[in-house]
Design a protein around this motif. Structure first.
Motif, PDB file in Angstrom:
ATOM      1  N   GLN A 147       0.840  -1.207   0.000  1.00 31.63           N
ATOM      2  CA  GLN A 147       0.000   0.000   0.000  1.00 31.63           C
ATOM      3  C   GLN A 147       0.875   1.256   0.000  1.00 31.63           C
ATOM      4  O   GLN A 147       0.851   2.048   0.943  1.00 31.63           O
ATOM      5  CB  GLN A 147      -0.908   0.025   1.239  1.00 31.63           C
ATOM      6  N   PRO A 148       1.689   1.448  -1.059  1.00 33.28           N
ATOM      7  CA  PRO A 148       2.643   2.570  -1.048  1.00 33.28           C
ATOM      8  C   PRO A 148       1.996   3.945  -1.089  1.00 33.28           C
ATOM      9  O   PRO A 148       2.649   4.944  -0.781  1.00 33.28           O
ATOM     10  CB  PRO A 148       3.479   2.316  -2.307  1.00 33.28           C
ATOM     11  N   THR A 149       0.727   4.026  -1.459  1.00 30.32           N
ATOM     12  CA  THR A 149       0.077   5.344  -1.544  1.00 30.32           C
ATOM     13  C   THR A 149      -0.547   5.770  -0.223  1.00 30.32           C
ATOM     14  O   THR A 149      -1.079   6.873  -0.130  1.00 30.32           O
ATOM     15  CB  THR A 149      -1.019   5.324  -2.622  1.00 30.32           C
ATOM     16  N   HIS A 150      -0.489   4.904   0.792  1.00 28.10           N
ATOM     17  CA  HIS A 150      -1.144   5.203   2.063  1.00 28.10           C
ATOM     18  C   HIS A 150      -0.136   5.449   3.174  1.00 28.10           C
ATOM     19  O   HIS A 150       1.000   4.964   3.133  1.00 28.10           O
ATOM     20  CB  HIS A 150      -2.085   4.062   2.469  1.00 28.10           C
ATOM     21  N   LEU A 151      -0.581   6.190   4.186  1.00 28.01           N
ATOM     22  CA  LEU A 151       0.227   6.471   5.368  1.00 28.01           C
ATOM     23  C   LEU A 151       0.138   5.276   6.315  1.00 28.01           C
ATOM     24  O   LEU A 151      -0.933   4.955   6.813  1.00 28.01           O
ATOM     25  CB  LEU A 151      -0.284   7.743   6.059  1.00 28.01           C
ATOM     26  N   ILE A 152       1.276   4.641   6.565  1.00 23.88           N
ATOM     27  CA  ILE A 152       1.325   3.488   7.468  1.00 23.88           C
ATOM     28  C   ILE A 152       1.694   3.993   8.864  1.00 23.88           C
ATOM     29  O   ILE A 152       2.697   4.690   9.026  1.00 23.88           O
ATOM     30  CB  ILE A 152       2.363   2.449   6.998  1.00 23.88           C
ATOM     31  N   PRO A 153       0.896   3.666   9.870  1.00 24.64           N
ATOM     32  CA  PRO A 153       1.211   4.119  11.238  1.00 24.64           C
ATOM     33  C   PRO A 153       2.598   3.672  11.660  1.00 24.64           C
ATOM     34  O   PRO A 153       3.064   2.597  11.250  1.00 24.64           O
ATOM     35  CB  PRO A 153       0.124   3.468  12.092  1.00 24.64           C
ATOM     36  N   PRO A 154       3.281   4.456  12.501  1.00 20.26           N
ATOM     37  CA  PRO A 154       4.637   4.090  12.936  1.00 20.26           C
ATOM     38  C   PRO A 154       4.616   3.091  14.085  1.00 20.26           C
ATOM     39  O   PRO A 154       3.658   3.012  14.850  1.00 20.26           O
ATOM     40  CB  PRO A 154       5.224   5.425  13.392  1.00 20.26           C
ATOM     41  N   ALA A 244       2.730  22.587   0.731  1.00 22.07           N
ATOM     42  CA  ALA A 244       2.314  23.054   2.056  1.00 22.07           C
ATOM     43  C   ALA A 244       2.367  21.923   3.075  1.00 22.07           C
ATOM     44  O   ALA A 244       2.749  22.139   4.233  1.00 22.07           O
ATOM     45  CB  ALA A 244       0.901  23.636   1.985  1.00 22.07           C
ATOM     46  N   ILE A 245       1.994  20.722   2.662  1.00 26.01           N
ATOM     47  CA  ILE A 245       2.074  19.567   3.565  1.00 26.01           C
ATOM     48  C   ILE A 245       3.517  19.348   4.015  1.00 26.01           C
ATOM     49  O   ILE A 245       3.790  19.131   5.202  1.00 26.01           O
ATOM     50  CB  ILE A 245       1.525  18.303   2.880  1.00 26.01           C
ATOM     51  N   GLY A 246       4.442  19.398   3.062  1.00 27.78           N
ATOM     52  CA  GLY A 246       5.851  19.199   3.391  1.00 27.78           C
ATOM     53  C   GLY A 246       6.366  20.228   4.381  1.00 27.78           C
ATOM     54  O   GLY A 246       7.052  19.886   5.352  1.00 27.78           O
ATOM     55  N   GLU A 247       6.044  21.499   4.158  1.00 25.07           N
ATOM     56  CA  GLU A 247       6.503  22.544   5.067  1.00 25.07           C
ATOM     57  C   GLU A 247       5.856  22.398   6.439  1.00 25.07           C
ATOM     58  O   GLU A 247       6.497  22.619   7.473  1.00 25.07           O
ATOM     59  CB  GLU A 247       6.202  23.925   4.475  1.00 25.07           C
ATOM     60  N   SER A 336       6.799   9.265   8.645  1.00 28.21           N
ATOM     61  CA  SER A 336       6.069   8.361   7.739  1.00 28.21           C
ATOM     62  C   SER A 336       5.328   9.145   6.666  1.00 28.21           C
ATOM     63  O   SER A 336       5.314   8.760   5.494  1.00 28.21           O
ATOM     64  CB  SER A 336       5.075   7.514   8.547  1.00 28.21           C
ATOM     65  N   MET A 337       4.727  10.256   7.062  1.00 28.59           N
ATOM     66  CA  MET A 337       4.003  11.082   6.094  1.00 28.59           C
ATOM     67  C   MET A 337       4.967  11.680   5.065  1.00 28.59           C
ATOM     68  O   MET A 337       4.653  11.744   3.870  1.00 28.59           O
ATOM     69  CB  MET A 337       3.251  12.191   6.824  1.00 28.59           C
ATOM     70  N   LYS A 338       6.148  12.094   5.512  1.00 28.00           N
ATOM     71  CA  LYS A 338       7.145  12.627   4.583  1.00 28.00           C
ATOM     72  C   LYS A 338       7.571  11.561   3.579  1.00 28.00           C
ATOM     73  O   LYS A 338       7.821  11.873   2.404  1.00 28.00           O
ATOM     74  CB  LYS A 338       8.371  13.126   5.356  1.00 28.00           C
ATOM     75  N   MET A 390      -4.148  12.283   5.088  1.00 30.89           N
ATOM     76  CA  MET A 390      -3.771  13.498   5.816  1.00 30.89           C
ATOM     77  C   MET A 390      -4.956  14.009   6.628  1.00 30.89           C
ATOM     78  O   MET A 390      -4.800  14.443   7.782  1.00 30.89           O
ATOM     79  CB  MET A 390      -3.302  14.567   4.820  1.00 30.89           C
ATOM     80  N   GLU A 391      -6.135  13.954   6.052  1.00 25.45           N
ATOM     81  CA  GLU A 391      -7.334  14.384   6.771  1.00 25.45           C
ATOM     82  C   GLU A 391      -7.574  13.494   7.988  1.00 25.45           C
ATOM     83  O   GLU A 391      -7.870  13.984   9.090  1.00 25.45           O
ATOM     84  CB  GLU A 391      -8.545  14.341   5.842  1.00 25.45           C
ATOM     85  N   ARG A 392      -7.434  12.183   7.804  1.00 29.95           N
ATOM     86  CA  ARG A 392      -7.636  11.249   8.916  1.00 29.95           C
ATOM     87  C   ARG A 392      -6.581  11.483  10.002  1.00 29.95           C
ATOM     88  O   ARG A 392      -6.883  11.437  11.203  1.00 29.95           O
ATOM     89  CB  ARG A 392      -7.560   9.817   8.377  1.00 29.95           C
ATOM     90  N   TRP A 393      -5.342  11.722   9.585  1.00 29.22           N
ATOM     91  CA  TRP A 393      -4.256  11.976  10.535  1.00 29.22           C
ATOM     92  C   TRP A 393      -4.509  13.244  11.337  1.00 29.22           C
ATOM     93  O   TRP A 393      -4.277  13.286  12.549  1.00 29.22           O
ATOM     94  CB  TRP A 393      -2.942  12.080   9.765  1.00 29.22           C
ATOM     95  N   GLN A 394      -4.995  14.291  10.678  1.00 32.11           N
ATOM     96  CA  GLN A 394      -5.293  15.537  11.385  1.00 32.11           C
ATOM     97  C   GLN A 394      -6.403  15.326  12.414  1.00 32.11           C
ATOM     98  O   GLN A 394      -6.346  15.861  13.526  1.00 32.11           O
ATOM     99  CB  GLN A 394      -5.707  16.628  10.381  1.00 32.11           C
ATOM    100  N   ASN A 395      -7.418  14.566  12.057  1.00 33.78           N
ATOM    101  CA  ASN A 395      -8.497  14.279  13.002  1.00 33.78           C
ATOM    102  C   ASN A 395      -7.986  13.511  14.218  1.00 33.78           C
ATOM    103  O   ASN A 395      -8.319  13.833  15.362  1.00 33.78           O
ATOM    104  CB  ASN A 395      -9.609  13.485  12.316  1.00 33.78           C
TER     105      ASN A 395
END
Length: 437
Positions: A147-154, A244-247, A336-338, A390-395
């Motif tokens: 799942q390379p397009t998804h954020l995997i929890p650390p 903007a996400i990166g910064e 992980s997000m980076k 990113m939306e789920r992570w922010q929540n």
């Protein structure tokens, strides 16, 4: 406890989290990040979450608002919705019952993984298996591959400094158990990762080693394209929202890193202060044996210092077991997000490179090859998945830090209340001696 005034939090850059634009907010020309970058109109889709998702909650009690009647009412006022999406859960996973295994070659800890589900992918309604840390690491690697397009929890860090932390101590094992439990719950709550076949195997297979020995699974086509992109390519039309996400992630990680370092220093000084208190209190008790009228007040001071020592120990334990792990998890989360953001940029670089190669052909209207179209599809898939994660992570971040900071406020209030009660308890003893005179 070291002397001197407390040091102010050092600045980590010209911009604060409060001043930074939200990574997924709609961008105007004045708010554009990256200056010369021009977003592709089919890639730039605006989403707005509000400024409250950008920063850690740092407000106290508003002016004119009465303080709570008791410290426990703080947590009672904190209402958190465990089911953010309002969906009915059909998968429950827990990590508990750590056990130490001593073998000839190694010593390690395993944890019991209990799964309950009504999903058709599971043959049974309940499973119970045991896993060690390296099994969790295998799962995370498989999720990153498939799942390379998804954020995997650390995962919590594997290695600890020998001689500083005992990785088989009850405190360390419990802290790790909580982190591993949270890791699996993050995956369980994800609408895509929770259906991954490797996750299913991890939860149900009695012999996980048999699946590991099958060899490295082939990467998905998205993963293959990511690994074969030449480095050093500068994107021509990177969407402003991803810049903007990166910064934002860079600044967020710096802020949390600074808080983590200072919090660790505070805990270290509190532990040193605790050692001094434990030596300080008994002195009054031994002194009381030499006195007549002062004996009772001196014993009261000794007991008071003992109560303050106990309260400080509880506060330090709470900071170590509850506060620091959340900071470290989100520092790792930002990494992980980076990583996912970098993969997204690599796929876009591949797409742009192929598109330029087509444009260089001498044909007046060159036909776009199928592999270029597929590459564009992969890029759009990356964009959609990354923005959703990113939306789920922010929540999750907003709820986690609300709960964390409210809990920290409550623990500090309890600590000072206990110290206040302890010192107030010896006042009547001193007043009685004065009246007797």
């Amino acid at each position: 406890m070291s002397g001197g005034p407390p040091k102010a939090l050092q600045s980590t850059g010209p911009q604060s989290l409060r001043d930074m634009p939200h990574p997924l907010a709609g961008s105007s020309s004045e708010e554009a990040v990256g200056g010369d970058s021009t977003p592709s109109p089919d890639l730039l889709t605006a989403r707005s979450f509000g400024d409250k998702d950008l920063i850690l909650p740092n407000g106290g009690t508003p002016a004119g608002t009465a303080s709570p009647a008791s410290s426990s009412s703080l947590l009672n006022r904190l209402q958190l919705d465990d089911d953010m999406d309002g969906e009915t859960r059909d998968l429950f996973v827990t990590v508990d019952d750590p056990k130490k295994h001593v073998c000839t070659m190694e010593t390690y800890i395993t944890y019991r993984i209990t799964t309950k589900s009504t999903r058709v992918e599971f043959d049974l309604p309940e499973y119970s298996v045991r896993r060690r840390y390296q099994d969790f690491d295998w799962l995370r690697n498989k999720l990153e591959e498939s799942q390379p397009t998804h954020l995997i929890p650390p995962l919590p860090e594997k290695f600890v400094v020998k001689g500083v932390v005992d990785r088989f101590s009850e405190e360390f094992v419990e802290t790790r158990r909580k982190a591993l439990d949270k890791f699996l719950k993050r995956i369980t709550d994800h609408p895509v990762l929770s259906f991954n076949e490797h996750f299913n195997v991890f939860l149900t297979a009695k012999d996980l080693n048999a699946h590991k020995k099958q060899g490295m699974a082939l990467l998905t086509r998205v993963g293959e394209s990511v690994k074969h992109v030449a480095g050093g390519y500068k994107l021509r039309n990177r969407p402003l929202e991803f810049a903007a996400i990166g910064e934002y992630l860079d600044t967020f990680a710096l802020k949390l890193g600074t808080i983590d370092r200072i919090a660790q220093r505070i805990i270290k000084e509190e532990i040193e202060y605790l050692v001094e208190l434990r030596e300080y209190g008994p002195v009054y008790s031994t002194w009381s044996a030499l006195e007549g009228e002062l004996a009772e007040p001196l014993e009261g001071v000794s007991a008071c210092i003992g109560n303050c020592s106990t309260a400080l120990e509880e506060l330090t334990d709470d900071m170590t077991e509850d506060f620091l792990p959340v900071l470290r998890e989100y520092i790792l989360y930002s990494d992980s997000m980076k990583s996912v953001l970098k993969k997204r940029d690599q796929v876009q670089a591949e797409y742009e490179t192929k598109l330029e190669a087509v444009a260089l052909k001498k044909e007046e209207r060159p036909k776009v090859p199928a592999d270029v179209e597929k590459c564009q599809d992969r890029m759009e898939c990356f964009n959609a998945d990354l923005k959703a994660d990113m939306e789920r992570w922010q929540n999750n971040k907003r709820q986690d830090f609300r709960q964390l900071l409210m809990g920290m406020a409550d623990k500090n209030i309890q600590y000072y209340e206990k110290c206040l009660m302890a010192w107030e308890s010896i006042i009547p003893l001193l007043q009685e001696k004065q009246e007797a005179k």
